[in-house]
Structure formats: C-alpha cells, structure tokens
Design an enzyme around this catalytic site. Sequence first.
Site, PDB file in Angstrom:
ATOM      1  N   GLU A  53       9.338  17.164  86.515  1.00  0.00           N
ATOM      2  CA  GLU A  53      10.585  16.518  86.106  1.00  0.00           C
ATOM      3  C   GLU A  53      11.691  17.502  85.748  1.00  0.00           C
ATOM      4  O   GLU A  53      12.840  17.323  86.115  1.00  0.00           O
ATOM      5  CB  GLU A  53      10.321  15.579  84.924  1.00  0.00           C
ATOM      6  CG  GLU A  53      11.368  14.478  84.758  1.00  0.00           C
ATOM      7  CD  GLU A  53      12.647  14.931  84.092  1.00  0.00           C
ATOM      8  OE1 GLU A  53      13.692  14.279  84.299  1.00  0.00           O
ATOM      9  OE2 GLU A  53      12.622  15.939  83.357  1.00  0.00           O
ATOM     10  N   HIS A 116       8.936  16.301  78.826  1.00  0.00           N
ATOM     11  CA  HIS A 116      10.049  15.759  79.608  1.00  0.00           C
ATOM     12  C   HIS A 116      11.047  16.904  79.832  1.00  0.00           C
ATOM     13  O   HIS A 116      10.804  17.791  80.622  1.00  0.00           O
ATOM     14  CB  HIS A 116      10.663  14.568  78.862  1.00  0.00           C
ATOM     15  CG  HIS A 116      11.598  13.734  79.673  1.00  0.00           C
ATOM     16  ND1 HIS A 116      12.020  12.489  79.285  1.00  0.00           N
ATOM     17  CD2 HIS A 116      12.221  13.980  80.848  1.00  0.00           C
ATOM     18  CE1 HIS A 116      12.838  11.986  80.193  1.00  0.00           C
ATOM     19  NE2 HIS A 116      12.984  12.892  81.148  1.00  0.00           N
ATOM     20  N   HIS A 135       7.368  13.101  74.349  1.00  0.00           N
ATOM     21  CA  HIS A 135       7.255  11.676  74.057  1.00  0.00           C
ATOM     22  C   HIS A 135       5.845  11.411  73.540  1.00  0.00           C
ATOM     23  O   HIS A 135       4.889  11.268  74.316  1.00  0.00           O
ATOM     24  CB  HIS A 135       7.525  10.841  75.306  1.00  0.00           C
ATOM     25  CG  HIS A 135       8.879  11.062  75.896  1.00  0.00           C
ATOM     26  ND1 HIS A 135      10.049  10.859  75.189  1.00  0.00           N
ATOM     27  CD2 HIS A 135       9.267  11.491  77.126  1.00  0.00           C
ATOM     28  CE1 HIS A 135      11.083  11.137  75.960  1.00  0.00           C
ATOM     29  NE2 HIS A 135      10.639  11.532  77.133  1.00  0.00           N
ATOM     30  N   ASN A 170      15.821  12.785  76.098  1.00  0.00           N
ATOM     31  CA  ASN A 170      15.678  13.004  77.531  1.00  0.00           C
ATOM     32  C   ASN A 170      15.635  14.489  77.841  1.00  0.00           C
ATOM     33  O   ASN A 170      14.687  14.989  78.418  1.00  0.00           O
ATOM     34  CB  ASN A 170      16.820  12.326  78.290  1.00  0.00           C
ATOM     35  CG  ASN A 170      16.635  12.348  79.792  1.00  0.00           C
ATOM     36  OD1 ASN A 170      16.562  13.400  80.409  1.00  0.00           O
ATOM     37  ND2 ASN A 170      16.526  11.176  80.400  1.00  0.00           N
ATOM     38  N   ASN A 226      21.752  12.176  80.321  1.00  0.00           N
ATOM     39  CA  ASN A 226      20.507  12.658  80.910  1.00  0.00           C
ATOM     40  C   ASN A 226      20.386  14.167  80.692  1.00  0.00           C
ATOM     41  O   ASN A 226      20.250  14.627  79.588  1.00  0.00           O
ATOM     42  CB  ASN A 226      20.472  12.280  82.394  1.00  0.00           C
ATOM     43  CG  ASN A 226      19.092  12.310  82.988  1.00  0.00           C
ATOM     44  OD1 ASN A 226      18.319  13.223  82.744  1.00  0.00           O
ATOM     45  ND2 ASN A 226      18.761  11.316  83.797  1.00  0.00           N
ATOM     46  N   ASP A 271      20.658  13.919  87.621  1.00  0.00           N
ATOM     47  CA  ASP A 271      19.571  13.951  86.643  1.00  0.00           C
ATOM     48  C   ASP A 271      19.666  15.227  85.798  1.00  0.00           C
ATOM     49  O   ASP A 271      20.443  15.285  84.846  1.00  0.00           O
ATOM     50  CB  ASP A 271      18.225  13.850  87.362  1.00  0.00           C
ATOM     51  CG  ASP A 271      17.102  13.360  86.468  1.00  0.00           C
ATOM     52  OD1 ASP A 271      17.008  13.845  85.331  1.00  0.00           O
ATOM     53  OD2 ASP A 271      16.305  12.509  86.904  1.00  0.00           O
ATOM     54  N   ASN A 272      18.922  16.266  86.127  1.00  0.00           N
ATOM     55  CA  ASN A 272      18.971  17.503  85.342  1.00  0.00           C
ATOM     56  C   ASN A 272      19.976  18.495  85.929  1.00  0.00           C
ATOM     57  O   ASN A 272      20.210  18.524  87.134  1.00  0.00           O
ATOM     58  CB  ASN A 272      17.586  18.141  85.279  1.00  0.00           C
ATOM     59  CG  ASN A 272      16.650  17.372  84.372  1.00  0.00           C
ATOM     60  OD1 ASN A 272      16.971  17.090  83.227  1.00  0.00           O
ATOM     61  ND2 ASN A 272      15.486  17.003  84.894  1.00  0.00           N
TER      62      ASN A 272
END
Length: 364
Positions: A53, A116, A135, A170, A226, A271-272
């Site tokens: 991720e 994450h 998480h 996140n 994000n 996203d990232n």
Amino acid sequence: MAGKLVLALVAVLSAVVLNHVAKIISAAGMLKHVYNHVPGTCRFVPGVEQGSEDIELTSSGLAFISSGLLPPGFIFDPVYLTFEQRILAFDFKKPTEGAKTVNIVPESVKEDFMPHGLSVYEDVSGEVRLFVVNHGKGHNDSVEIFRFDADSNSLHHIKSIKHPLLYSLNDIVATGPDSFYATNDKYTTGLYSRMAETWLLLPWSNVVYYSGGEATIVADGLLYANGVNLSPEGKLVYVANPTAGGVTVYHRQNDNNLRFSHDIAAHAGVDNVFVDPTTGDLWVGAHPQGIHFSRHMGNASHPCGSQVLRIENPAGENPRITEMYSDDGRAGLWGSSVGCYHNKQLLIGTVNHRLMHCTVDVPL
C-alpha cells in the site's frame, strides 16, 4: 402563485441533485477510458501478493513497504482474511533480489499490527526511523515508531502514539524523531456513517500535527485526506485528495500550522504522494476508475486499473503532469496506491494486490 413556487423549488432541488450525481460520476471515473503504457521494462516483484500500500525510501535507496492491509468494514472477499501483515524492504541497488520481510522486535508488536501509511525519518547521526500508521483491533488507530537496524534487517519498536485526534488515520509524514503530520481520511468512524460521508461528499476530513504529546488539527475541509508528504526543504505539505481528484498544496508555517496555497487537478483518484528528494517532483499512485477499485476491494478477483502520475513544479502556478504508467487491469496490476521513483527505476505498490518494478527508459 403557489404552483409556480413549487415548480421553482422542484427545479432548484433537481439541479442540486443532478449536480451532486455529476460530482459522484466524475469522482468515480465512470466515464473515463484507461489506456495502457509503461515507462520501460516492467515485471512483478515475486513474493508480494497481498498488497504494497505505501512505499517509503531511505537516502541509501532502501524502500520500506507496508503489506497486508485489509479493506474497511466487513463486506469483503474472505480471501483478504488470509493476508499476513508485514513490513517489506526492497533495495533499489539490487532490484533482482526482490522484497524481503523485515523482522519486527519484539514480535509481540505484530499481535495487533496492520500497517498502512509509512514515513522515514533520518537524523544527522544516520539513525533511520520508520513511522507506521497502525490499524489495531477495534479500529484503535496508532502510530508506531521503529528504529531500523540494517545489519539484522530488523525494526526495533521505540514507542506507540495514540491521541483522540488520531482516529481515522491514513498516512503520515515525519518532521522529527517523534513529530509528524497525519491525515484522517474520514471524520466519522462507523461503517455506515463513513459510507454516508463518502456518498454525500462531506468535506469533513483533516490533517493533524503531532509533537510532544499534543495534537492539533492544522487543515480541514477536505473530502478525503489520503497521502501526505513534505517538499524537500520542508516548507510545503502535499495532501492527496482522491475524491476531489487532485493534490492540495499547503505552506507550512513556523508554528507548523498549514496555510492553503493551491490545488493541483489530476483528474484521478490520487492515493499516496512520493516526493523526489532531488527534483521535488511528485510521483503519485492513483486509481483511474474509482468505481472499479471499489469493486476490487469487495472482490479480490475483480480487476481494476492502475496509474502513476509525475507532477513537475508542484509549488508553481503551472504544474506539469505526465502519466508515467497506466494499466486498465489487463496487465495484472490492480489498485495502484503509490509510485516510488529512484535512479531511473519505478516501484509501483497496490492497496491489496501485487508489487511492480519498472525501469524508466523514457526521458524525464
């Protein structure tokens, strides 16, 4: 008179609803066509089948990768329950060796561990710290800080940070040995309330700054905060906002508050954000068609597209965006979340699928 008033109200309400539906269609990429192209020779990194991720890079060219992230909620493919939560390492100097699992010390940390977002912090002495969004069980989010020992390929746990303002984490970017910016991608924490927040396009997401045991909301009003990262000199903060389809740029103040600068429209579910330490360019993993990515989260065998964007001059008035990688799903890379560039190589991670390594043979 009353009839005309009713018709006017119906017309206004219809316009509001149609405008909202149009925004959802745009955010989900329902009308977008995805073309396929690569920057060079691409191959899958063996042994990574359960997500990659986020990817963070050290100055030596070693990349840390978070793997094993489960989709939120309870309605998803049972295959995700077989995922193993790990931190991997990939050496850009030895790309053919693939990704290796990093040992976590003590092992008890892994009992409540789902990594994450990641961030690397290196001090003047050469110590490498890895910050990990975790998480825990029961949606109990925390930030774990580790010290990396290269000789033993181990992450030694230093501390766990929890705070009421760190509730829907996140991503994270370290600013010191125990200080950081972090994104809360939602304001609510319940499954159905989060779904309502998404579909109603409520701008309740935020960015938090943490230092010395204290946390402060330094930016809010975001649809979905994000990925987050810093410019090389540390004066700008970049926040990916996939629902809005772009990257929001903030000026970092002396007190670490954030002042809005401008938005960079990417027209993709960004996203990232990886920042090239040399050029300051942004390399952004994105979901070209969010609707297909959502289906993939519920069904691991459902294909979805991948995309990596390069944003030059992100601090200026006219950023230049180049699509470096694009796949409609047929190449087998589903749900790209990050693109990490180093030394003419691109490592592409996914939320819960595979990991791809590409040479970058096109001119930059």
